[in-house]
Design an enzyme around this catalytic site. Structure first.
Site, mmCIF file in Angstrom:
data_model
loop_
_atom_site.group_PDB
_atom_site.id
_atom_site.type_symbol
_atom_site.label_atom_id
_atom_site.label_comp_id
_atom_site.label_asym_id
_atom_site.label_seq_id
_atom_site.Cartn_x
_atom_site.Cartn_y
_atom_site.Cartn_z
ATOM 1 N N THR A 73 18.239 -6.713 21.080
ATOM 2 C CA THR A 73 18.632 -7.270 22.372
ATOM 3 C C THR A 73 17.646 -8.361 22.762
ATOM 4 O O THR A 73 16.554 -8.475 22.191
ATOM 5 C CB THR A 73 18.652 -6.183 23.451
ATOM 6 O OG1 THR A 73 17.342 -5.608 23.560
ATOM 7 C CG2 THR A 73 19.666 -5.093 23.097
ATOM 8 N N ARG A 109 29.442 -7.038 20.594
ATOM 9 C CA ARG A 109 29.238 -6.279 19.357
ATOM 10 C C ARG A 109 30.154 -5.061 19.268
ATOM 11 O O ARG A 109 30.522 -4.644 18.174
ATOM 12 C CB ARG A 109 27.771 -5.853 19.235
ATOM 13 C CG ARG A 109 27.238 -4.974 20.365
ATOM 14 C CD ARG A 109 25.756 -4.720 20.163
ATOM 15 N NE ARG A 109 25.135 -3.933 21.226
ATOM 16 C CZ ARG A 109 24.602 -4.436 22.325
ATOM 17 N NH1 ARG A 109 24.638 -5.748 22.534
ATOM 18 N NH2 ARG A 109 24.015 -3.660 23.222
ATOM 19 N N ARG A 148 30.115 4.314 17.469
ATOM 20 C CA ARG A 148 29.138 3.319 17.911
ATOM 21 C C ARG A 148 29.384 2.012 17.162
ATOM 22 O O ARG A 148 29.872 1.999 16.026
ATOM 23 C CB ARG A 148 27.718 3.805 17.619
ATOM 24 C CG ARG A 148 26.642 2.877 18.167
ATOM 25 C CD ARG A 148 25.259 3.239 17.655
ATOM 26 N NE ARG A 148 24.268 2.280 18.163
ATOM 27 C CZ ARG A 148 23.038 2.149 17.697
ATOM 28 N NH1 ARG A 148 22.618 2.910 16.693
ATOM 29 N NH2 ARG A 148 22.208 1.254 18.215
ATOM 30 N N HIS A 149 29.010 0.906 17.798
ATOM 31 C CA HIS A 149 29.086 -0.391 17.112
ATOM 32 C C HIS A 149 28.205 -0.388 15.872
ATOM 33 O O HIS A 149 27.294 0.431 15.723
ATOM 34 C CB HIS A 149 28.658 -1.525 18.055
ATOM 35 C CG HIS A 149 27.256 -1.361 18.578
ATOM 36 N ND1 HIS A 149 26.135 -1.616 17.820
ATOM 37 C CD2 HIS A 149 26.798 -0.973 19.789
ATOM 38 C CE1 HIS A 149 25.047 -1.397 18.528
ATOM 39 N NE2 HIS A 149 25.421 -0.997 19.736
ATOM 40 N N ASP A 191 30.552 3.117 28.417
ATOM 41 C CA ASP A 191 29.240 2.496 28.645
ATOM 42 C C ASP A 191 28.538 3.244 29.776
ATOM 43 O O ASP A 191 29.179 3.672 30.739
ATOM 44 C CB ASP A 191 29.390 1.017 29.009
ATOM 45 C CG ASP A 191 28.055 0.310 29.130
ATOM 46 O OD1 ASP A 191 27.187 0.553 28.279
ATOM 47 O OD2 ASP A 191 27.880 -0.476 30.071
ATOM 48 N N HIS A 225 28.625 2.488 22.824
ATOM 49 C CA HIS A 225 27.191 2.312 22.581
ATOM 50 C C HIS A 225 26.532 3.667 22.315
ATOM 51 O O HIS A 225 27.056 4.716 22.684
ATOM 52 C CB HIS A 225 26.522 1.678 23.798
ATOM 53 C CG HIS A 225 27.034 0.328 24.159
ATOM 54 N ND1 HIS A 225 26.541 -0.838 23.611
ATOM 55 C CD2 HIS A 225 27.993 -0.051 25.051
ATOM 56 C CE1 HIS A 225 27.167 -1.881 24.145
ATOM 57 N NE2 HIS A 225 28.051 -1.420 25.012
ATOM 58 N N ASP A 226 25.333 3.624 21.740
ATOM 59 C CA ASP A 226 24.618 4.862 21.422
ATOM 60 C C ASP A 226 24.247 5.656 22.672
ATOM 61 O O ASP A 226 24.356 6.895 22.683
ATOM 62 C CB ASP A 226 23.360 4.555 20.594
ATOM 63 C CG ASP A 226 22.468 3.518 21.244
ATOM 64 O OD1 ASP A 226 22.930 2.383 21.478
ATOM 65 O OD2 ASP A 226 21.293 3.823 21.524
ATOM 66 N N ARG A 258 23.181 -4.353 14.481
ATOM 67 C CA ARG A 258 23.095 -5.564 15.307
ATOM 68 C C ARG A 258 21.697 -6.165 15.252
ATOM 69 O O ARG A 258 20.747 -5.558 14.746
ATOM 70 C CB ARG A 258 23.431 -5.220 16.758
ATOM 71 C CG ARG A 258 22.486 -4.183 17.380
ATOM 72 C CD ARG A 258 22.616 -4.114 18.881
ATOM 73 N NE ARG A 258 21.867 -3.033 19.489
ATOM 74 C CZ ARG A 258 20.565 -3.035 19.745
ATOM 75 N NH1 ARG A 258 19.819 -4.079 19.378
ATOM 76 N NH2 ARG A 258 19.984 -1.998 20.328
#
Length: 442
Positions: free
Chosen positions: A77, A155, A70-71, A192, A335-336, A74
Site C-alpha cells: 500500500t 485489486r 482474498r485478492h 470490507d 480483503h484479508d 499485490r
C-alpha cells in the site's frame, strides 16, 4: 448505504472490463523458494492448499457453494511503500563493503508499485477459477452460472475478473460468469472492514513482540552495515521487502537472504498478533465486522431474505438482481482483514487462550499463512445428506481446502453440521453482534 445508481454503473463497468481481463490465461509460476520459507511470510505468503481437498462424506452431495476469496498478491500500500523506501535508504547509506550479503544494495533501485495486483496475483485468481470450475462443474449449467461480487478496490475487482476468466477457460468458454456487483467501499459493504471507526488496534501487542524479536536482528545488521542505525521498525520493513519483491518479480528477492528461517518465523507471529488483536478474537469489535457477510451467507443457505442491521447494503440485498437466492454457486472477493472478522464471527479458529504477545504458542491454529495468504479462500458447501435413512441439508466449511471442525454446531468429527444447527449456532450474527455493532460508532 451505497447509492443504487452508482451500483448499476459499477456493474456495467465490470462487464466491459471483463473482456480485457479474460485474455489472461497463464498459471502462477514457482517463486523459487521452498514452501516452508514462503509460509513464514504470513499474510503475504502465496496461496497453497493447507490440506488436500476431501470430497463430502459418503451419502452427501454438494448442492450449493459459497466462495469467499482474498485478492491475489499485490504491491505494498502507499503508506507502507513510503516506509519501505525510507528503511532501504538508511541501509543503502551505510558502509556495505564488509558483508557480501549487502553488496546488492550498492546498485539497488526501489521499483515496487502501489496497491494494485502484481501479475503473479492475477495468475493466482485465474488458477483459482480453474480449480473451482473443475471441482464444482456439476453445479453449473448454461442458465445457472456463479453469481460474482467484489469489493470496489481495484485489486479486488481485478481478482474477481481473473477468477471468472479462469473459470471460463477451464470450461473451454462454455460457461462464462460475469462480475455482477461491485460494492463501493465508501458505503455499506460486507466485503470490507470500513464501517467500525471505534475498533481498536493491535499496536500494543505487536509492539511488545517486535521489541522481543527485532533488536538482535537490528544489532546484527547495524554491525554488518556501519552507519545504518536501523531501528526495530526498519527491521520489519526490510523483512517486508522479501515477499513484496519476490511476488512482484516472480523471483527470489535478495532481501530474503538477509534473514534466517527462524527470524521469519518471528515475523510470521508478528502478523498473527496483528490480525488476532486487530480484527480477530483479541479485538472486541473485530468479529462484529464480519456479521454482515455471515447473515448474507445464512440467507443464501436457507433461501430466505437477508436479515441484518450491520454492514449490509439493503438496496442491493433486497433485490433478486443484485442478491439472488436461486444460485448454486456464489463467489465473493474481499480483503484479508474482512476475512479475519468473518472467521471470528462464525467461530472458526477459536483459540483456547488469547495469543501471548511475548511468546508464540506452537500449538495455536491461528497462523496467518493458513488463514489469509494471498488469494486465500473460505468455501462453505451446502450438502444434501442421507443419514440413518433421513435426507436433509447440511453444511461444511473449508479454509484453503482444509475442512474446519465445527463443534459449535454439532460436528462430531466429519466437519459436517445439519443446516438448522449451523444457523442456530450463528446467534452472534443473527443478533447483529449482540450490541457490539452499536459500539462501532459514537
Amino acid at each position: 448505504m451505497s447509492h443504487p445508481i452508482r451500483q448499476v454503473v459499477l456493474i456495467m463497468l465490470s462487464l466491459c472490463y471483463g473482456a480485457v481481463m479474460a485474455a489472461i490465461n497463464y498459471t502462477a509460476p514457482s517463486l523459487g523458494f521452498n514452501q516452508t520459507f514462503q509460509q513464514s511470510w504470513a499474510l503475504y505468503s502465496p496461496y497453497f492448499p493447507v490440506s488436500e481437498y476431501a470430497p463430502p462424506p459418503t451419502g452427501c452431495t454438494i448442492t450449493q457453494v459459497n466462495l469467499l476469496q482474498r485478492h491475489g498478491a499485490r504491491y505494498p500500500t502507499a503508506s507502507v511503500g513510503v516506509s519501505l523506501q525510507q528503511s532501504v535508504a538508511k541501509l543503502q547509506g551505510a558502509d556495505l563493503s564488509d558483508d557480501p550479503s549487502l553488496t546488492f544494495l550498492m546498485n539497488f533501485t526501489y521499483a515496487l508499485g502501489t496497491d494494485i495486483l502484481v501479475p503473479y496475483g492475477a495468475a493466482q485468481s485465474f488458477d483459482a477459477g480453474q480449480v473451482h470450475y473443475t471441482r464444482y462443474a456439476s453445479l453449473i449449467d448454461g442458465d445457472i452460472l456463479p453469481f460474482v461480487r467484489a469489493s470496489s478496490s481495484e485489486r479486488v475487482v481485478e481478482s474477481a475478473l481473473n477468477w471468472t476468466a479462469g473459470f471460463a477457460y477451464a470450461s473451454n468458454q462454455l460457461y462464462v460468469p460475469v462480475l455482477s456487483v461491485i460494492i463501493s467501499e465508501s458505503g455499506n459493504d460486507t466485503l470490507d472492514n470500513n464501517m467500525c471507526p471505534n475498533a481498536g488496534s493491535s499496536d500494543s501487542e505487536t509492539s511488545e513482540w517486535l521489541e522481543i524479536f527485532a533488536p538482535d536482528i537490528a544489532d546484527r545488521l547495524n554491525m554488518a552495515a556501519p552507519g545504518a542505525n536501523l531501528t526495530n521498525s526498519d527491521v520489519l520493513n526490510l523483512m517486508y521487502m522479501c515477499p513484496f519483491e519476490t511476488v512482484a518479480n516472480e523471483a527470489p528477492s535478495a532481501f530474503c537472504g538477509l534473514f534466517s528461517q527462524g527470524e521469519f518465523n518471528s515475523f510470521e507471529y508478528y502478523e498473527d498478533l496483528k490480525d488476532y488483536y486487530g480484527n480477530g478474537y483479541g479485538q472486541q469489535l473485530g468479529p462484529v465486522q464480519g456479521v454482515g457477510y455471515v447473515n448474507e451467507l445464512l440467507a443464501r443457505l436457507t433461501g430466505q431474505p437477508v436479515q441484518d442491521e450491520t454492514q449490509t447494503n439493503h438496496t442491493l440485498d433486497s433485490s433478486p438482481v443484485t442478491f439472488p437466492l436461486n444460485r448454486t454457486f456464489y463467489a465473493d472477493f474481499t480483503h484479508d482483514n474482512e476475512m479475519i472478522s468473518i472467521y471470528s464471527a462464525i467461530g472458526l479458529f477459536l483459540q483456547p487462550h488469547a495469543l501471548d504477545p511475548s511468546q508464540p504458542n506452537t500449538e495455536r491454529t491461528w497462523v496467518d499463512y493458513k488463514l489469509v495468504p494471498f488469494s486465500g479462500r473460505m468455501v462453505t458447501e451446502k450438502l444434501e445428506c442421507t443419514v440413518a435413512g433421513e435426507t436433509g441439508d447440511y453444511v461444511r466449511i473449508l479454509v484453503n481446502d482444509a475442512v474446519q471442525p465445527m463443534e459449535f454446531c454439532g460436528d462430531t468429527g466429519s466437519g459436517v453440521c445439519a443446516l438448522g444447527d449451523f444457523v442456530q449456532s450463528q446467534q452472534y450474527a443473527r443478533l447483529n453482534g449482540e450490541g457490539d455493532w452499536a459500539l462501532c460508532s459514537d
